[in-house]
Design an enzyme around this catalytic site. Structure first.
Site, mmCIF file in Angstrom:
data_model
loop_
_atom_site.group_PDB
_atom_site.id
_atom_site.type_symbol
_atom_site.label_atom_id
_atom_site.label_comp_id
_atom_site.label_asym_id
_atom_site.label_seq_id
_atom_site.Cartn_x
_atom_site.Cartn_y
_atom_site.Cartn_z
ATOM 1 N N PHE A 1 58.719 -6.407 117.890
ATOM 2 C CA PHE A 1 59.054 -7.463 118.854
ATOM 3 C C PHE A 1 57.778 -8.189 119.268
ATOM 4 O O PHE A 1 57.387 -8.187 120.423
ATOM 5 C CB PHE A 1 59.762 -6.829 120.056
ATOM 6 N N THR B 1 57.590 -5.696 111.589
ATOM 7 C CA THR B 1 56.352 -5.017 112.004
ATOM 8 C C THR B 1 55.164 -5.596 111.221
ATOM 9 O O THR B 1 55.341 -6.337 110.251
ATOM 10 C CB THR B 1 56.442 -3.489 111.772
ATOM 11 N N LYS C 1 55.126 -8.854 104.786
ATOM 12 C CA LYS C 1 54.808 -9.111 103.372
ATOM 13 C C LYS C 1 54.599 -7.840 102.558
ATOM 14 O O LYS C 1 54.767 -7.837 101.338
ATOM 15 C CB LYS C 1 53.523 -9.965 103.285
ATOM 16 N N VAL D 1 56.793 -15.902 102.894
ATOM 17 C CA VAL D 1 55.932 -16.927 102.284
ATOM 18 C C VAL D 1 56.275 -18.273 102.913
ATOM 19 O O VAL D 1 57.446 -18.656 102.945
ATOM 20 C CB VAL D 1 56.165 -17.020 100.753
ATOM 21 N N GLY E 1 56.235 -19.274 106.059
ATOM 22 C CA GLY E 1 56.858 -19.323 107.391
ATOM 23 C C GLY E 1 58.245 -19.935 107.253
ATOM 24 O O GLY E 1 59.102 -19.386 106.560
ATOM 25 N N GLY F 1 44.363 -19.674 118.105
ATOM 26 C CA GLY F 1 45.440 -18.743 117.771
ATOM 27 C C GLY F 1 45.865 -18.807 116.307
ATOM 28 O O GLY F 1 46.886 -18.236 115.928
ATOM 29 N N LYS G 1 51.340 -12.957 99.083
ATOM 30 C CA LYS G 1 52.376 -13.994 98.989
ATOM 31 C C LYS G 1 52.575 -14.425 97.531
ATOM 32 O O LYS G 1 53.708 -14.649 97.091
ATOM 33 C CB LYS G 1 51.995 -15.193 99.861
ATOM 34 N N GLY H 1 53.823 -19.457 112.059
ATOM 35 C CA GLY H 1 54.277 -19.832 113.402
ATOM 36 C C GLY H 1 55.558 -19.079 113.690
ATOM 37 O O GLY H 1 56.431 -18.972 112.821
#
Ligand SMILES: NC(=O)c1ccc[n+]([C@@H]2O[C@H](COP(=O)([O-])OP(=O)(O)OC[C@H]3O[C@@H](n4cnc5c(N)ncnc54)[C@H](OP(=O)(O)O)[C@@H]3O)[C@@H](O)[C@H]2O)c1
Length: 341
Positions: A8, A96, A125, A152, A154, A207, A225, A316
């Site tokens: 989470f 996770t 991944k 891959v 987002g 960030g 990826k 993101g």
């Protein structure tokens, strides 16, 4: 649709926000009513078979730093393996952190879910990069679906774009920028004429870069990826170890600026043709693949279409949440047509 959410953080929290905003649309357009029956982080979890209150979970996590502190339904020490085994649900979302060494604990969570007849959606991944074929076989034997669109690009559908193209055409080569952090660093070295260290601190302040940025800078993240793209979208049988990886650590500001004078930009390019590699390469600035900042891009050269390129944000929380929703809808539609894995 009963869901267990394992992990989470940025992605898990963003998913709940998007689900709350889209709830009516999901119901009206697709007849999907997602119900979160369990949520876990590393300290414990919250379980309610009638469905947890998403707003309360987000508020508790913001205030207390863990969903285990949720009044009445929270429990410290609860583990994903016990919840996946014991709580009735249709789908497990494995969110996770990515472990590039052995894929754990993600692989164990996914195996447990599949053995218990639960579909799996992951953005982690590690499992699809290190154990895709084994997990796909297991899922098919247990008649469940295993989806990983958010691993891959987002929310940018790089996997489906590549897979769809390769089904009807022959993909002869692929070149891609798959890591936003390194692309941001290289862009700042090019545009703002600053050193890699300065660009990296900037990326951390904004960030874009993790505290541990080594997976990005050393090229491991984009190589994971690339492994997923090769195996899933191009149906190659390759292992992560088959990729020749060079990171960006040795790129000097002087190199970047020398290429700038020739209208080229150094980019960390992932490529698949006769061999697979991740390496910094000078690219003509006018090429569509040559995107800046934290954007990702993938360029396919095919037998019939020729050259085609997809560009979009590569990460993101909110963007990645849309990839999860798309996988959830895929599972819902496949199940309602009576097709199992
Ligand atoms: N962020 C993105 O834009 C993005 C995009 C695509 C893919 N991804 C991938 O998606 C996954 C999640 O990303 P994220 O950004 O949400 O990561 P994150 O913010 O670091 O969150 C990870 C979550 O997993 C929990 N966790 C860690 N170990 C656990 C365990 N053993 N059992 C249960 N929960 C555990 C953490 O709990 P604590 O907080 O208690 O430690 C935290 O809630 C990663 O694999 C990442 O590579 C992320």
């Amino acid at each position: 649709m009963r869901l267990i959410v394992v992990g989470f953080g940025n992605v898990g929290r963003s998913l709940l926000s998007v689900m709350m905003e889209q709830a009516r649309d999901l119901d009206e357009r697709f007849g999907v009513e997602p119900k979160i029956v369990a949520v876990l982080d590393s300290k414990g979890g919250a379980v309610d078979s009638k469905g947890l209150n998403m707003r309360e979970l987000l508020e508790t996590d913001t205030k207390e730093g863990t969903v285990a502190a949720t009044p009445k339904v929270g429990q410290f020490g609860l583990t994903p393996l016990s919840v996946i085994g014991d709580v009735e649900a249709d789908i497990v979302l494995e969110l996770t952190p990515t472990n590039p060494v052995n894929g754990e604990p993600g692989i164990s969570h996914i195996e447990k879910a599949i053995r218990n007849g639960k579909h799996v959606v992951t953005t982690n991944k590690g499992p699809p990069a290190l154990a895709m074929r084994r997990l796909q076989r297991m899922a098919s034997q247990n008649k469940v679906l295993f989806r990983f669109s958010g691993t891959v690009g987002g929310g940018t559908p790089i996997l489906e774009f590549t897979k769809k193209t390769s089904e009807a055409d022959e993909v002869q080569s692929l070149r891609a920028i798959l890591n936003g952090t390194t692309n941001y660093i290289l862009t700042q070295m090019h545009d703002a004429n600053i050193s890699m260290d300065e660009a990296l601190s900037q990326a951390q302040r904004l960030g874009y870069a993790e505290k541990d940025y080594s997976l990005d800078v050393n090229g491991i993240d984009p190589a994971l990826k690339l492994t997923i793209i090769a195996n899933y979208a191009l149906e190659r049988e390759i292992s992560f170890k088959d990729i020749r990886i060079t990171g960006i650590a040795d790129i000097r500001l002087e190199d970047v600026q020398n290429h700038k004078r020739e209208r080229r930009k150094i980019k960390l390019i992932c490529s698949i043709d006769d061999e697979l590699s991740v390496a910094p390469v000078p690219v003509e600035a006018a090429q569509p693949i040559c995107v800046d900042g934290s954007l990702n891009s993938v360029q396919l050269r095919t037998k019939y279409i020729g050259e085609t390129t997809l560009v979009g944000p590569g990460a993101g929380g909110l963007q990645t949440a849309t990839a999860i929703l798309s996988d959830l809808l895929y599972i819902h539609q496949t199940r309602s047509q009576g097709n199992e894995a």
